[in-house]
Write a protein that holds these residues in place. Structure first.
Motif, PDB file in Angstrom:
ATOM      1  N   SER A 100       0.817  -1.215   0.000  1.00 46.43           N
ATOM      2  CA  SER A 100       0.000   0.000   0.000  1.00 46.43           C
ATOM      3  C   SER A 100       0.850   1.265   0.000  1.00 46.43           C
ATOM      4  O   SER A 100       0.348   2.351  -0.303  1.00 46.43           O
ATOM      5  CB  SER A 100      -0.923   0.012   1.224  1.00 46.43           C
ATOM      6  N   GLY A 101       2.136   1.130   0.328  1.00 49.02           N
ATOM      7  CA  GLY A 101       3.012   2.298   0.368  1.00 49.02           C
ATOM      8  C   GLY A 101       3.630   2.643  -0.977  1.00 49.02           C
ATOM      9  O   GLY A 101       4.349   3.637  -1.086  1.00 49.02           O
ATOM     10  N   PHE A 102       3.380   1.837  -2.005  1.00 44.66           N
ATOM     11  CA  PHE A 102       3.943   2.106  -3.328  1.00 44.66           C
ATOM     12  C   PHE A 102       3.047   3.076  -4.097  1.00 44.66           C
ATOM     13  O   PHE A 102       1.825   2.903  -4.146  1.00 44.66           O
ATOM     14  CB  PHE A 102       4.089   0.807  -4.125  1.00 44.66           C
ATOM     15  N   THR A 103       3.669   4.080  -4.685  1.00 47.35           N
ATOM     16  CA  THR A 103       2.939   5.069  -5.482  1.00 47.35           C
ATOM     17  C   THR A 103       3.701   5.329  -6.780  1.00 47.35           C
ATOM     18  O   THR A 103       4.874   4.978  -6.915  1.00 47.35           O
ATOM     19  CB  THR A 103       2.791   6.399  -4.720  1.00 47.35           C
ATOM     20  N   ARG A 104       3.022   5.971  -7.725  1.00 43.92           N
ATOM     21  CA  ARG A 104       3.669   6.320  -8.990  1.00 43.92           C
ATOM     22  C   ARG A 104       4.836   7.288  -8.790  1.00 43.92           C
ATOM     23  O   ARG A 104       5.806   7.296  -9.550  1.00 43.92           O
ATOM     24  CB  ARG A 104       2.643   6.965  -9.939  1.00 43.92           C
ATOM     25  N   ASP A 105       4.752   8.104  -7.744  1.00 43.91           N
ATOM     26  CA  ASP A 105       5.802   9.093  -7.490  1.00 43.91           C
ATOM     27  C   ASP A 105       7.136   8.449  -7.137  1.00 43.91           C
ATOM     28  O   ASP A 105       8.193   9.093  -7.226  1.00 43.91           O
ATOM     29  CB  ASP A 105       5.384  10.028  -6.342  1.00 43.91           C
ATOM     30  N   MET A 106       7.100   7.172  -6.732  1.00 49.09           N
ATOM     31  CA  MET A 106       8.342   6.508  -6.334  1.00 49.09           C
ATOM     32  C   MET A 106       9.320   6.378  -7.493  1.00 49.09           C
ATOM     33  O   MET A 106      10.529   6.306  -7.278  1.00 49.09           O
ATOM     34  CB  MET A 106       8.020   5.106  -5.796  1.00 49.09           C
ATOM     35  N   LEU A 107       8.811   6.336  -8.708  1.00 47.74           N
ATOM     36  CA  LEU A 107       9.694   6.194  -9.872  1.00 47.74           C
ATOM     37  C   LEU A 107      10.666   7.365  -9.986  1.00 47.74           C
ATOM     38  O   LEU A 107      11.782   7.216 -10.481  1.00 47.74           O
ATOM     39  CB  LEU A 107       8.859   6.075 -11.149  1.00 47.74           C
ATOM     40  N   GLY A 108      10.246   8.526  -9.481  1.00 48.57           N
ATOM     41  CA  GLY A 108      11.121   9.699  -9.527  1.00 48.57           C
ATOM     42  C   GLY A 108      12.180   9.686  -8.447  1.00 48.57           C
ATOM     43  O   GLY A 108      13.107  10.513  -8.470  1.00 48.57           O
ATOM     44  N   ASP A 109      12.058   8.751  -7.482  1.00 45.76           N
ATOM     45  CA  ASP A 109      13.029   8.676  -6.381  1.00 45.76           C
ATOM     46  C   ASP A 109      14.067   7.596  -6.611  1.00 45.76           C
ATOM     47  O   ASP A 109      14.783   7.203  -5.680  1.00 45.76           O
ATOM     48  CB  ASP A 109      12.291   8.389  -5.060  1.00 45.76           C
ATOM     49  N   ALA A 110      14.178   7.097  -7.847  1.00 40.74           N
ATOM     50  CA  ALA A 110      15.083   5.971  -8.130  1.00 40.74           C
ATOM     51  C   ALA A 110      16.527   6.300  -7.780  1.00 40.74           C
ATOM     52  O   ALA A 110      17.263   5.465  -7.242  1.00 40.74           O
ATOM     53  CB  ALA A 110      14.975   5.567  -9.599  1.00 40.74           C
ATOM     54  N   GLY A 111      16.970   7.531  -8.059  1.00 37.86           N
ATOM     55  CA  GLY A 111      18.341   7.918  -7.751  1.00 37.86           C
ATOM     56  C   GLY A 111      18.623   7.886  -6.266  1.00 37.86           C
ATOM     57  O   GLY A 111      19.682   7.418  -5.823  1.00 37.86           O
ATOM     58  N   GLU A 112      17.672   8.373  -5.475  1.00 40.17           N
ATOM     59  CA  GLU A 112      17.824   8.381  -4.021  1.00 40.17           C
ATOM     60  C   GLU A 112      17.893   6.955  -3.480  1.00 40.17           C
ATOM     61  O   GLU A 112      18.689   6.645  -2.594  1.00 40.17           O
ATOM     62  CB  GLU A 112      16.637   9.132  -3.406  1.00 40.17           C
ATOM     63  N   TYR A 113      17.063   6.071  -4.036  1.00 33.13           N
ATOM     64  CA  TYR A 113      17.074   4.680  -3.616  1.00 33.13           C
ATOM     65  C   TYR A 113      18.398   4.020  -3.971  1.00 33.13           C
ATOM     66  O   TYR A 113      18.946   3.231  -3.181  1.00 33.13           O
ATOM     67  CB  TYR A 113      15.921   3.920  -4.281  1.00 33.13           C
TER      68      TYR A 113
END
Length: 379
Positions: A100-113
């Motif tokens: 439930s914590g996954f969102t489309r916005d996570m794709l933009g955080d790939a570098g941080e991950y």
């Protein structure tokens, strides 16, 4: 067919003269229900522990309470056990919640991950080598036993390798099991003191409909079975998380499973984890207690240092990153992150990455240690 072979196929039972029909009925009834007695007892102990922890308002209460209650009785010599399917059911619920914590916005955080996962990789190697050195230097363990006992969160793989003669199985299971219990018991308390209030979980104010929950559960089971065949770590947790993540990222689903379902999932995983101690002799636990405390302290300190560096560089909460870096079991650490209100996707991905990395590198490290030991023995 000979008379001898015919006799082998006959089950002969001696019945005393005074054996009554009522006694026979009681015996049949007891024998019929005997396979269910141990799981029912384990579930009851876990439920009581989970309820008490909730009443005391402990962090990650259902997981922690059920785990400590069953572990304590296991240490006391009470035989407890829970079939793997119960644990799988709990892991599936936790996976659905994490997704439930996954969102489309996570794709933009790939570098941080990617940056955070890079630091985690270094942390894993440093932690494992530091704990191994401690166990070989002060507890006189062999290099291979120390490595297998120090590999964070890889109990099944470590035991399988120890069973192949690459380490002392008893020491490995004692140290690995106590590591899981200590981190699950103390980490929630420590990060709570650091300011985790449990309010930051994604979709915490939304609840899945029973129809959607049933559909995701069915798909999660099917995918978990596939992952199990492929020998993925924590297949049902991963299966539930993947289907839930896809549904939430596509905005087909919104929210967490109902609170009672999450409570049951946490309690099942806690009871199954704590019941593991019923299979370990008390004198083995006592003998390895000092080594367990020392190795866990070193591993936790190393993970905390790297978490501090990652937090300073990324601006993410230190407590969240520490839970993501903590050297515990993937299911327990992911569940603790969820219960404490941290980003469930961040925590779960880091622990799944850690397990995958260890599966790849642990055999190599053990091979190097084995070869070094053979060379030293030859001199």
């Amino acid at each position: 067919m000979s008379a001898t072979s015919q006799l082998k196929d006959i089950n002969i039972c001696y019945v005393p003269k005074n054996f009554s029909l009522e006694q026979g009925t009681d015996l049949i009834t007891y024998t019929s229900f005997k396979p269910f007695i141990l799981p029912i007892k384990t579930l009851a102990v876990g439920a009581l522990g989970a309820g008490l922890a909730v009443a005391l308002n402990l962090p990650a209460a259902p997981l922690l309470g059920a785990m400590l209650a069953t572990a304590a009785l296991g240490w006391g010599g009470v035989r407890l056990s829970l079939p793997d399917r119960f644990r799988d059911a709990g892991l599936l619920v936790i996976g659905l919640s994490l997704g439930s914590g996954f969102t489309r916005d996570m794709l933009g955080d790939a570098g941080e991950y990617a940056f955070s996962l890079g630091l985690l990789s270094i942390s894993i190697v440093v932690s494992m080598l530091a704990s191994s050195w401690l166990l070989t230097r002060y507890w006189r363990q062999s290099a291979t036993t120390a490595l297998l006992a120090s590999a964070p969160g890889t109990l099944s793989l470590a035991l399988a390798m120890a069973a192949e003669g690459k380490g002392d199985s008893t020491t490995v299971i004692c140290l690995q099991s106590m590591r899981l219990l200590m981190l699950a018991a103390f980490l929630p308390l420590l990060v709570s003191f650091m300011g985790a209030d449990g309010s930051g979980g994604a979709n915490a104010d939304q609840v899945l409909s029973w129809t959607m929950l049933g559909l995701l559960t069915l798909l999660g089971i099917l995918l978990g079975l596939v992952f199990g065949r492929l020998h993925f770590p924590a297949p049902f947790l991963l299966g539930g998380m993947v289907v839930s993540a896809i549904a939430h990222m596509a905005e087909w689903a919104h929210g967490l499973p109902p609170a009672m379902v999450i409570f049951l999932g946490f309690a099942l995983v806690g009871a199954a984890s704590g019941a593991r101690f019923s299979n370990i002799a008390l004198h083995d636990l006592v003998k390895n207690l000092g080594a367990a405390f020392a190795s866990v302290a070193v591993a936790a300190a190393v993970s905390a240092l790297f978490a501090f560096a990652a937090s300073a560089a990324s601006g993410l909460p230190l407590a969240q990153i520490w839970v993501a870096y903590a050297p515990g079991g993937v299911e327990a650490m992911a569940a603790i992150g969820l219960a404490l209100g941290f980003d469930p996707a961040f925590v779960a991905l880091h622990h799944l990455f850690r397990i995958s990395l260890l599966i790849a590198i642990l055999p190599l490290f053990v091979k190097i240690a084995t070869n070094a030991g053979q060379k030293n023995a030859g001199h």
